[in-house]
Design a protein around this motif. Structure first.
Motif, PDB file in Angstrom:
ATOM      1  N   ALA A 219      -2.299 -58.825   1.051  1.00  0.00           N
ATOM      2  CA  ALA A 219      -3.109 -58.988   2.261  1.00  0.00           C
ATOM      3  C   ALA A 219      -4.086 -57.837   2.434  1.00  0.00           C
ATOM      4  O   ALA A 219      -5.195 -58.016   2.951  1.00  0.00           O
ATOM      5  N   GLY A 220      -3.696 -56.649   2.001  1.00  0.00           N
ATOM      6  CA  GLY A 220      -4.539 -55.475   2.181  1.00  0.00           C
ATOM      7  C   GLY A 220      -5.733 -55.404   1.257  1.00  0.00           C
ATOM      8  O   GLY A 220      -6.618 -54.560   1.447  1.00  0.00           O
ATOM      9  N   LEU A 221      -5.801 -56.270   0.256  1.00  0.00           N
ATOM     10  CA  LEU A 221      -6.912 -56.212  -0.694  1.00  0.00           C
ATOM     11  C   LEU A 221      -8.252 -56.510  -0.040  1.00  0.00           C
ATOM     12  O   LEU A 221      -9.301 -56.092  -0.535  1.00  0.00           O
ATOM     13  N   SER A 222      -8.235 -57.252   1.069  1.00  0.00           N
ATOM     14  CA  SER A 222      -9.496 -57.591   1.731  1.00  0.00           C
ATOM     15  C   SER A 222      -9.952 -56.511   2.718  1.00  0.00           C
ATOM     16  O   SER A 222     -11.057 -56.586   3.251  1.00  0.00           O
ATOM     17  N   ALA A 223      -9.129 -55.507   2.937  1.00  0.00           N
ATOM     18  CA  ALA A 223      -9.471 -54.440   3.882  1.00  0.00           C
ATOM     19  C   ALA A 223     -10.351 -53.390   3.205  1.00  0.00           C
ATOM     20  O   ALA A 223     -10.444 -53.342   1.974  1.00  0.00           O
ATOM     21  N   PRO A 224     -11.006 -52.536   3.994  1.00  0.00           N
ATOM     22  CA  PRO A 224     -11.750 -51.429   3.391  1.00  0.00           C
ATOM     23  C   PRO A 224     -10.838 -50.567   2.531  1.00  0.00           C
ATOM     24  O   PRO A 224      -9.634 -50.429   2.809  1.00  0.00           O
ATOM     25  N   LEU A 225     -11.384 -50.004   1.493  1.00  0.00           N
ATOM     26  CA  LEU A 225     -10.581 -49.236   0.544  1.00  0.00           C
ATOM     27  C   LEU A 225      -9.846 -48.090   1.225  1.00  0.00           C
ATOM     28  O   LEU A 225      -8.716 -47.744   0.856  1.00  0.00           O
ATOM     29  N   GLU A 226     -10.459 -47.508   2.262  1.00  0.00           N
ATOM     30  CA  GLU A 226      -9.830 -46.383   2.959  1.00  0.00           C
ATOM     31  C   GLU A 226      -8.571 -46.807   3.712  1.00  0.00           C
ATOM     32  O   GLU A 226      -7.705 -45.968   4.003  1.00  0.00           O
ATOM     33  N   ALA A 227      -8.454 -48.096   4.021  1.00  0.00           N
ATOM     34  CA  ALA A 227      -7.247 -48.573   4.694  1.00  0.00           C
ATOM     35  C   ALA A 227      -6.073 -48.606   3.742  1.00  0.00           C
ATOM     36  O   ALA A 227      -4.923 -48.317   4.116  1.00  0.00           O
ATOM     37  N   LEU A 228      -6.339 -48.968   2.489  1.00  0.00           N
ATOM     38  CA  LEU A 228      -5.280 -49.003   1.475  1.00  0.00           C
ATOM     39  C   LEU A 228      -4.948 -47.600   0.981  1.00  0.00           C
ATOM     40  O   LEU A 228      -3.788 -47.281   0.709  1.00  0.00           O
ATOM     41  N   TYR A 229      -5.980 -46.763   0.879  1.00  0.00           N
ATOM     42  CA  TYR A 229      -5.800 -45.387   0.403  1.00  0.00           C
ATOM     43  C   TYR A 229      -6.344 -44.425   1.459  1.00  0.00           C
ATOM     44  O   TYR A 229      -7.488 -43.941   1.357  1.00  0.00           O
ATOM     45  N   PRO A 230      -5.572 -44.145   2.508  1.00  0.00           N
ATOM     46  CA  PRO A 230      -6.068 -43.284   3.596  1.00  0.00           C
ATOM     47  C   PRO A 230      -6.423 -41.893   3.141  1.00  0.00           C
ATOM     48  O   PRO A 230      -7.178 -41.189   3.824  1.00  0.00           O
ATOM     49  N   GLN A 231      -5.918 -41.468   1.986  1.00  0.00           N
ATOM     50  CA  GLN A 231      -6.252 -40.137   1.493  1.00  0.00           C
ATOM     51  C   GLN A 231      -7.736 -40.012   1.133  1.00  0.00           C
ATOM     52  O   GLN A 231      -8.247 -38.906   0.922  1.00  0.00           O
ATOM     53  N   LEU A 232      -8.436 -41.149   1.052  1.00  0.00           N
ATOM     54  CA  LEU A 232      -9.854 -41.110   0.740  1.00  0.00           C
ATOM     55  C   LEU A 232     -10.704 -40.770   1.961  1.00  0.00           C
ATOM     56  O   LEU A 232     -11.876 -40.384   1.815  1.00  0.00           O
ATOM     57  N   ALA A 233     -10.145 -40.958   3.149  1.00  0.00           N
ATOM     58  CA  ALA A 233     -10.905 -40.672   4.358  1.00  0.00           C
ATOM     59  C   ALA A 233     -11.156 -39.162   4.465  1.00  0.00           C
ATOM     60  O   ALA A 233     -10.219 -38.357   4.385  1.00  0.00           O
ATOM     61  N   ARG A 234     -12.405 -38.794   4.662  1.00  0.00           N
ATOM     62  CA  ARG A 234     -12.737 -37.367   4.752  1.00  0.00           C
ATOM     63  C   ARG A 234     -12.475 -36.852   6.162  1.00  0.00           C
ATOM     64  O   ARG A 234     -12.758 -37.515   7.136  1.00  0.00           O
TER      65      ARG A 234
END
Length: 237
Positions: A219-234
């Motif tokens: 289900a998470g594949l359709s979300a923004p990448l930062e939602a799946l990998y929060p470590q990407l959020a600056r």
């Protein structure tokens, strides 16, 4: 009628926890014969089980299995390998190549080799064992190879559909086998996983999400990448 009724099944990686359950449950559901394959096949206590040597990383071994088991109607690509450590940059060249050979090229070449036999039989099935980590790249080369297999299974499904071959991809997180012995996360019992897979095959499903983790990641594949990998959020200051 169930695809397993009277079926001739071949299981790769049959010596392992999941593979052993595939062998026994296939027979319990009406299979007439099961080829239990492994690099070093073990002795079984049922004459319907045929031990067969198969190294999925070796072309000659794959061809030998095709020659010995040309009557297969259900192929289960279960053999797989993992690697210690999660960093794809820290894996050795040998670890990367071994995982690619076992987890991606192996099942792909096995499927291609048995495709003519499957296509020649009515009610035939190909089952590829993926992973929830196909959709969550936190396990280095293991995640990468499972993602590649997921894509290849989608291609095989489309190409084998005209011949009536039912192709099923299976996603699951941790299973209670030695491969996951070091994990403290919830684990699916191998017997439960096999029953889920065979139930899905019987009802014509193309994809199996065997646990909550797999459902959430899909289900998470359709979300923004930062939602799946929060470590990407600056972090902003």
């Amino acid at each position: 009628m169930s695809p397993l009724h009277g079926a001739v099944v071949l299981v790769t990686g049959a010596n392992g926890g999941i593979g052993t359950h595939f062998v026994h449950e296939a027979l319990a559901r009406g299979a007439s014969k099961v080829y239990a394959t492994a690099r070093n096949p073990r002795v079984w206590d049922d004459e319907r089980i045929v031990p067969l040597a198969l190294d999925v990383t070796d072309h000659a071994s794959i061809q030998g299995a095709v020659d010995a088991a040309g009557d297969v109607t259900v192929l289960i690509n279960n053999a797989g390998a993992s690697v210690a450590g999660a960093g794809i940059l820290s894996h050795t060249d040998e670890e990367i190549r071994a995982n690619v050979e076992t987890n991606f090229l192996g099942p792909l070449f096995v499927a291609r080799a048995f495709a003519p036999a499957l296509s020649a039989n009515d009610n035939s099935v190909l089952i590829d064992m993926h992973s929830a980590l196909s959709w969550y790249a936190v396990a280095g080369i293991y995640s990468a190879t499972k993602a590649a297999l997921w894509s290849a299974t989608n291609s095989l499904r489309l190409e084998l559909a005209p011949a009536g071959v039912h192709v099923v991809g299976v996603h699951v997180a941790y299973v209670d086998t030695p491969m996951a012995a070091n994990s403290t996360d919830p684990k699916t019992a191998p017997a439960d996983l096999v029953n889920i897979v065979f139930d899905a095959v019987a009802t014509g499903k193309h994809e199996v999400l065997a646990d909550e983790t797999s459902e959430q990641l899909k289900a998470g594949l359709s979300a923004p990448l930062e939602a799946l990998y929060p470590q990407l959020a600056r972090t902003t200051t």
